[in-house]
Write a protein that holds these residues in place. Structure first.
Motif, PDB file in Angstrom:
ATOM      1  N   ARG A  96       0.842  -1.195   0.000  1.00 59.32           N
ATOM      2  CA  ARG A  96       0.000   0.000   0.000  1.00 59.32           C
ATOM      3  C   ARG A  96       0.873   1.239   0.000  1.00 59.32           C
ATOM      4  NH1 ARG A  96      -5.413  -0.082   1.778  1.00 59.32           N
ATOM      5  NH2 ARG A  96      -6.256  -2.213   1.896  1.00 59.32           N
ATOM      6  N   ILE A  97       0.495   2.220  -0.808  1.00 57.29           N
ATOM      7  CA  ILE A  97       1.133   3.529  -0.802  1.00 57.29           C
ATOM      8  C   ILE A  97       0.092   4.531  -0.332  1.00 57.29           C
ATOM      9  CG2 ILE A  97       2.272   5.306  -2.166  1.00 57.29           C
ATOM     10  CD1 ILE A  97       3.307   3.151  -4.033  1.00 57.29           C
ATOM     11  N   GLU A  98       0.361   5.129   0.837  1.00 58.37           N
ATOM     12  CA  GLU A  98      -0.601   6.030   1.484  1.00 58.37           C
ATOM     13  C   GLU A  98      -1.968   5.375   1.588  1.00 58.37           C
ATOM     14  OE1 GLU A  98      -0.905   9.731   3.534  1.00 58.37           O
ATOM     15  OE2 GLU A  98       0.687   8.377   2.943  1.00 58.37           O
ATOM     16  N   ASP A  99      -1.951   4.135   2.069  1.00 58.26           N
ATOM     17  CA  ASP A  99      -3.147   3.330   2.351  1.00 58.26           C
ATOM     18  C   ASP A  99      -3.924   2.933   1.098  1.00 58.26           C
ATOM     19  OD1 ASP A  99      -4.336   1.970   4.476  1.00 58.26           O
ATOM     20  OD2 ASP A  99      -6.033   3.351   4.508  1.00 58.26           O
ATOM     21  N   GLU A 100      -3.378   3.214  -0.085  1.00 61.45           N
ATOM     22  CA  GLU A 100      -4.007   2.763  -1.336  1.00 61.45           C
ATOM     23  C   GLU A 100      -3.294   1.507  -1.823  1.00 61.45           C
ATOM     24  OE1 GLU A 100      -4.190   4.026  -6.042  1.00 61.45           O
ATOM     25  OE2 GLU A 100      -3.768   5.555  -4.526  1.00 61.45           O
ATOM     26  N   PRO A 101      -4.017   0.397  -1.991  1.00 61.30           N
ATOM     27  CA  PRO A 101      -3.347  -0.828  -2.445  1.00 61.30           C
ATOM     28  C   PRO A 101      -2.863  -0.692  -3.885  1.00 61.30           C
ATOM     29  CG  PRO A 101      -5.726  -1.157  -2.363  1.00 61.30           C
ATOM     30  CD  PRO A 101      -5.470   0.187  -1.762  1.00 61.30           C
ATOM     31  N   VAL A 102      -1.564  -0.933  -4.099  1.00 59.48           N
ATOM     32  CA  VAL A 102      -1.018  -0.956  -5.462  1.00 59.48           C
ATOM     33  C   VAL A 102      -0.706  -2.385  -5.873  1.00 59.48           C
ATOM     34  CG1 VAL A 102      -0.112   1.390  -5.319  1.00 59.48           C
ATOM     35  CG2 VAL A 102       1.339  -0.538  -4.643  1.00 59.48           C
ATOM     36  N   PHE A 103      -0.631  -3.278  -4.880  1.00 53.37           N
ATOM     37  CA  PHE A 103      -0.500  -4.708  -5.152  1.00 53.37           C
ATOM     38  C   PHE A 103      -1.179  -5.478  -4.038  1.00 53.37           C
ATOM     39  CE2 PHE A 103       1.388  -8.844  -4.421  1.00 53.37           C
ATOM     40  CZ  PHE A 103       1.295  -9.418  -5.688  1.00 53.37           C
ATOM     41  N   SER A 104      -1.973  -6.470  -4.426  1.00 50.88           N
ATOM     42  CA  SER A 104      -2.592  -7.372  -3.451  1.00 50.88           C
ATOM     43  C   SER A 104      -2.847  -8.700  -4.134  1.00 50.88           C
ATOM     44  CB  SER A 104      -3.908  -6.793  -2.909  1.00 50.88           C
ATOM     45  OG  SER A 104      -4.562  -7.744  -2.086  1.00 50.88           O
ATOM     46  N   SER A 105      -2.156  -9.730  -3.669  1.00 46.50           N
ATOM     47  CA  SER A 105      -2.364 -11.045  -4.284  1.00 46.50           C
ATOM     48  C   SER A 105      -3.756 -11.566  -3.981  1.00 46.50           C
ATOM     49  CB  SER A 105      -1.300 -12.029  -3.762  1.00 46.50           C
ATOM     50  OG  SER A 105      -1.345 -12.126  -2.344  1.00 46.50           O
ATOM     51  N   ALA A 106      -4.282 -11.256  -2.804  1.00 45.75           N
ATOM     52  CA  ALA A 106      -5.602 -11.753  -2.418  1.00 45.75           C
ATOM     53  C   ALA A 106      -6.714 -11.094  -3.220  1.00 45.75           C
ATOM     54  CB  ALA A 106      -5.823 -11.535  -0.925  1.00 45.75           C
ATOM     55  N   ARG A 107      -6.534  -9.808  -3.562  1.00 43.43           N
ATOM     56  CA  ARG A 107      -7.584  -9.049  -4.252  1.00 43.43           C
ATOM     57  C   ARG A 107      -7.317  -8.892  -5.743  1.00 43.43           C
ATOM     58  NH1 ARG A 107      -7.906  -3.756  -0.612  1.00 43.43           N
ATOM     59  NH2 ARG A 107      -9.485  -3.191  -2.175  1.00 43.43           N
ATOM     60  N   GLY A 108      -6.228  -9.464  -6.226  1.00 42.10           N
ATOM     61  CA  GLY A 108      -5.930  -9.406  -7.654  1.00 42.10           C
ATOM     62  C   GLY A 108      -5.569  -8.012  -8.144  1.00 42.10           C
ATOM     63  N   ILE A 109      -4.944  -7.200  -7.292  1.00 41.86           N
ATOM     64  CA  ILE A 109      -4.562  -5.835  -7.660  1.00 41.86           C
ATOM     65  C   ILE A 109      -3.070  -5.803  -7.986  1.00 41.86           C
ATOM     66  CG2 ILE A 109      -4.320  -3.462  -6.821  1.00 41.86           C
ATOM     67  CD1 ILE A 109      -6.680  -4.011  -4.947  1.00 41.86           C
ATOM     68  N   ASP A 110      -2.731  -5.175  -9.110  1.00 44.49           N
ATOM     69  CA  ASP A 110      -1.323  -5.022  -9.490  1.00 44.49           C
ATOM     70  C   ASP A 110      -1.220  -3.827 -10.429  1.00 44.49           C
ATOM     71  OD1 ASP A 110       1.347  -5.299  -9.910  1.00 44.49           O
ATOM     72  OD2 ASP A 110       1.226  -7.090 -11.158  1.00 44.49           O
ATOM     73  N   LEU A 111      -1.107  -2.624  -9.850  1.00 41.58           N
ATOM     74  CA  LEU A 111      -1.016  -1.417 -10.666  1.00 41.58           C
ATOM     75  C   LEU A 111       0.326  -1.370 -11.384  1.00 41.58           C
ATOM     76  CD1 LEU A 111      -2.486   1.438  -8.409  1.00 41.58           C
ATOM     77  CD2 LEU A 111      -3.644   0.029 -10.117  1.00 41.58           C
ATOM     78  N   PRO A 112       0.346  -0.941 -12.643  1.00 40.30           N
ATOM     79  CA  PRO A 112       1.619  -0.801 -13.359  1.00 40.30           C
ATOM     80  C   PRO A 112       2.417   0.353 -12.767  1.00 40.30           C
ATOM     81  CG  PRO A 112      -0.193   0.075 -14.666  1.00 40.30           C
ATOM     82  CD  PRO A 112      -0.819  -0.600 -13.484  1.00 40.30           C
ATOM     83  N   PRO A 113       3.726   0.376 -13.007  1.00 40.79           N
ATOM     84  CA  PRO A 113       4.578   1.414 -12.402  1.00 40.79           C
ATOM     85  C   PRO A 113       4.094   2.834 -12.653  1.00 40.79           C
ATOM     86  CG  PRO A 113       5.933  -0.286 -13.394  1.00 40.79           C
ATOM     87  CD  PRO A 113       4.513  -0.595 -13.783  1.00 40.79           C
ATOM     88  N   GLU A 114       3.638   3.109 -13.872  1.00 43.55           N
ATOM     89  CA  GLU A 114       3.260   4.486 -14.209  1.00 43.55           C
ATOM     90  C   GLU A 114       2.023   4.970 -13.457  1.00 43.55           C
ATOM     91  OE1 GLU A 114       1.570   1.784 -17.479  1.00 43.55           O
ATOM     92  OE2 GLU A 114       3.414   1.945 -16.276  1.00 43.55           O
ATOM     93  N   LYS A 115       1.274   4.060 -12.851  1.00 41.89           N
ATOM     94  CA  LYS A 115       0.083   4.456 -12.098  1.00 41.89           C
ATOM     95  C   LYS A 115       0.321   4.477 -10.585  1.00 41.89           C
ATOM     96  CE  LYS A 115      -3.394   3.122 -15.511  1.00 41.89           C
ATOM     97  NZ  LYS A 115      -4.658   2.372 -15.747  1.00 41.89           N
ATOM     98  N   ARG A 116       1.542   4.245 -10.181  1.00 38.14           N
ATOM     99  CA  ARG A 116       1.836   4.244  -8.746  1.00 38.14           C
ATOM    100  C   ARG A 116       2.331   5.598  -8.239  1.00 38.14           C
ATOM    101  NH1 ARG A 116       3.957  -1.828  -7.068  1.00 38.14           N
ATOM    102  NH2 ARG A 116       2.542  -2.949  -8.478  1.00 38.14           N
ATOM    103  N   ARG A 117       2.441   6.571  -9.132  1.00 35.86           N
ATOM    104  CA  ARG A 117       2.803   7.943  -8.774  1.00 35.86           C
ATOM    105  C   ARG A 117       4.085   7.992  -7.952  1.00 35.86           C
ATOM    106  NH1 ARG A 117      -1.972  10.307  -5.721  1.00 35.86           N
ATOM    107  NH2 ARG A 117      -0.538  12.083  -5.552  1.00 35.86           N
ATOM    108  N   LEU A 118       5.102   7.372  -8.480  1.00 37.02           N
ATOM    109  CA  LEU A 118       6.402   7.399  -7.815  1.00 37.02           C
ATOM    110  C   LEU A 118       7.490   7.676  -8.833  1.00 37.02           C
ATOM    111  CD1 LEU A 118       7.748   4.417  -8.635  1.00 37.02           C
ATOM    112  CD2 LEU A 118       6.210   3.631  -6.845  1.00 37.02           C
ATOM    113  N   GLY A 119       8.639   8.089  -8.336  1.00 37.59           N
ATOM    114  CA  GLY A 119       9.800   8.307  -9.187  1.00 37.59           C
ATOM    115  C   GLY A 119      10.921   7.410  -8.743  1.00 37.59           C
TER     116      GLY A 119
END
Length: 358
Positions: free
Chosen positions: A60-83
């Motif tokens: 989680r980044i700031e309590d927003e899940p960017v990856f979760s194996s249980a929930r099938g979440i896997d945001l691509p790098p460009e959507k994670r708002r990081l550098g």
């Protein structure tokens, strides 16, 4: 932006690089991921960035899940708002400094006037405004790394990841750049996760160190905590140099007396935080020993200098004592020759006891 990693697992074939890792990296701080090669620190960073896919767990980044194996979440790098800043400067040789810095914004099709304004603002932050129209390849190594940092900052990332960004610089530039990174973080209030295997770099940069070993975090805390109050022997030995020897603990007149194991040789006594039981592993940092002149064998711990190594600002003495060989650090201007007899004393607050055994 805080980062929460929960029960993360990452394997490469049969090798488990990350082993059920659960940590939280605090918002607005520099968190240093420290450890030897293959310990899992870079893999952890790449999983947070989305460059590696964990086999299980949650990020989680700031309590927003960017990856979760249980929930099938896997945001691509460009959507994670990081550098991200890599070990390689990765500057485009055919572009100017401002051309390099503005590349991510052009890829996002940001309007030209906004690109110009944001590039100028970012170059000012990293101190490269006067170099804006120069070829990036004509800059020094330290300046090229600042270009890569500016390219990371120009998109206003909520999180900055740095993977050994200073390892290609010479010693003097590394010191200068880590000071600049520290000052930059304080100016912009960014959350930075910084990977390194360099202990001095970690100690000078970190608000909090996460010391990795075999895919887990052995200990996390301030640099002072890990250096002076290691939780386990691995941490004591990894950070700096440590004198380690077994001791027996006895209560005497309301204080704890520390004796060398198997002997009546008193090391020190005082109000000492002691682990359970009457035995422990004693850790003394080399610079904590106090050196005096030997007066028979009655003053302090008698020692004989075996070797004196001059390293500039300090001199490292390897000495023989009744409790075994010790390392003692003294200011560089103090001279000692092999065979010299000295005495060693230690204040009780300079001793740290571990539950480990030799």
């Amino acid at each position: 932006m805080s980062v929460q990693v929960r029960q993360m697992v990452k394997s490469f074939g049969t090798f488990r690089a990350i082993d059920d890792l659960s940590v939280t990296f605090q918002s607005g701080k520099i968190s240093v991921l420290l450890g030897a090669s293959g310990c899992g620190k870079t893999t952890t960073l790449r999983c947070i960035a989305g460059l590696e896919n964990p086999n299980g767990g949650e990020i989680r980044i700031e309590d927003e899940p960017v990856f979760s194996s249980a929930r099938g979440i896997d945001l691509p790098p460009e959507k994670r708002r990081l550098g991200m800043v890599f070990q390689s400067y990765a500057v485009w040789p055919h572009l100017t400094v401002k051309g390099n810095v503005g590349m991510p914004l052009r890829a996002q099709k940001v309007p030209k006037e906004q690109i110009e304004r944001r590039v100028q603002e970012t170059l000012a932050v990293v101190g490269l405004s006067e170099q804006a129209d120069k070829s990036a390849m004509k800059l020094s190594g330290g300046q090229q790394q600042r270009v890569s940092i500016a390219r990371c900052l120009v998109g206003n990332p909520r999180l900055i990841l740095m993977d050994e960004p200073l390892s290609n610089l010479d010693a003097r530039l590394r010191v200068e750049m880590r000071n600049e990174i520290r000052q930059l973080q304080q100016r912009i209030g960014a959350t930075i996760l910084f990977v390194t295997h360099d202990q001095e770099e970690a100690m000078s940069l970190a608000d909090e160190i996460f010391l990795f070993n075999k895919g887990k975090v052995e200990q996390q805390g301030s640099p002072e905590d890990l250096y002076f109050r290691p939780a386990v022997r691995y941490v004591a030995e990894f950070l700096g140099k440590a004198n380690l020897f077994p001791v027996t603990l006895r209560g005497e007149a309301g204080q704890t007396a520390i004796y060398a194991a198997g002997s009546d040789h008193l090391i020190t006594k005082g109000d000492i935080v002691r682990p359970r039981g009457d035995e422990a592993l004693c850790m003394i940092r080399p610079e904590s020993w106090q050196i005096g002149l030997a007066e028979g064998d009655r003053v302090g711990l008698p020692a004989t200098v075996l070797e004196a190594v001059f390293v500039g600002d300090r001199r490292e003495l390897h000495v023989d004592t009744p409790i075994g060989r010790q390392i003692v650090v003294t200011p560089g201007h103090q001279r000692f020759s092999a065979g010299a007899r000295i005495s060693l004393t230690i204040a009780s607050q300079q001793i740290h006891l571990l539950p480990d055994r030799l």
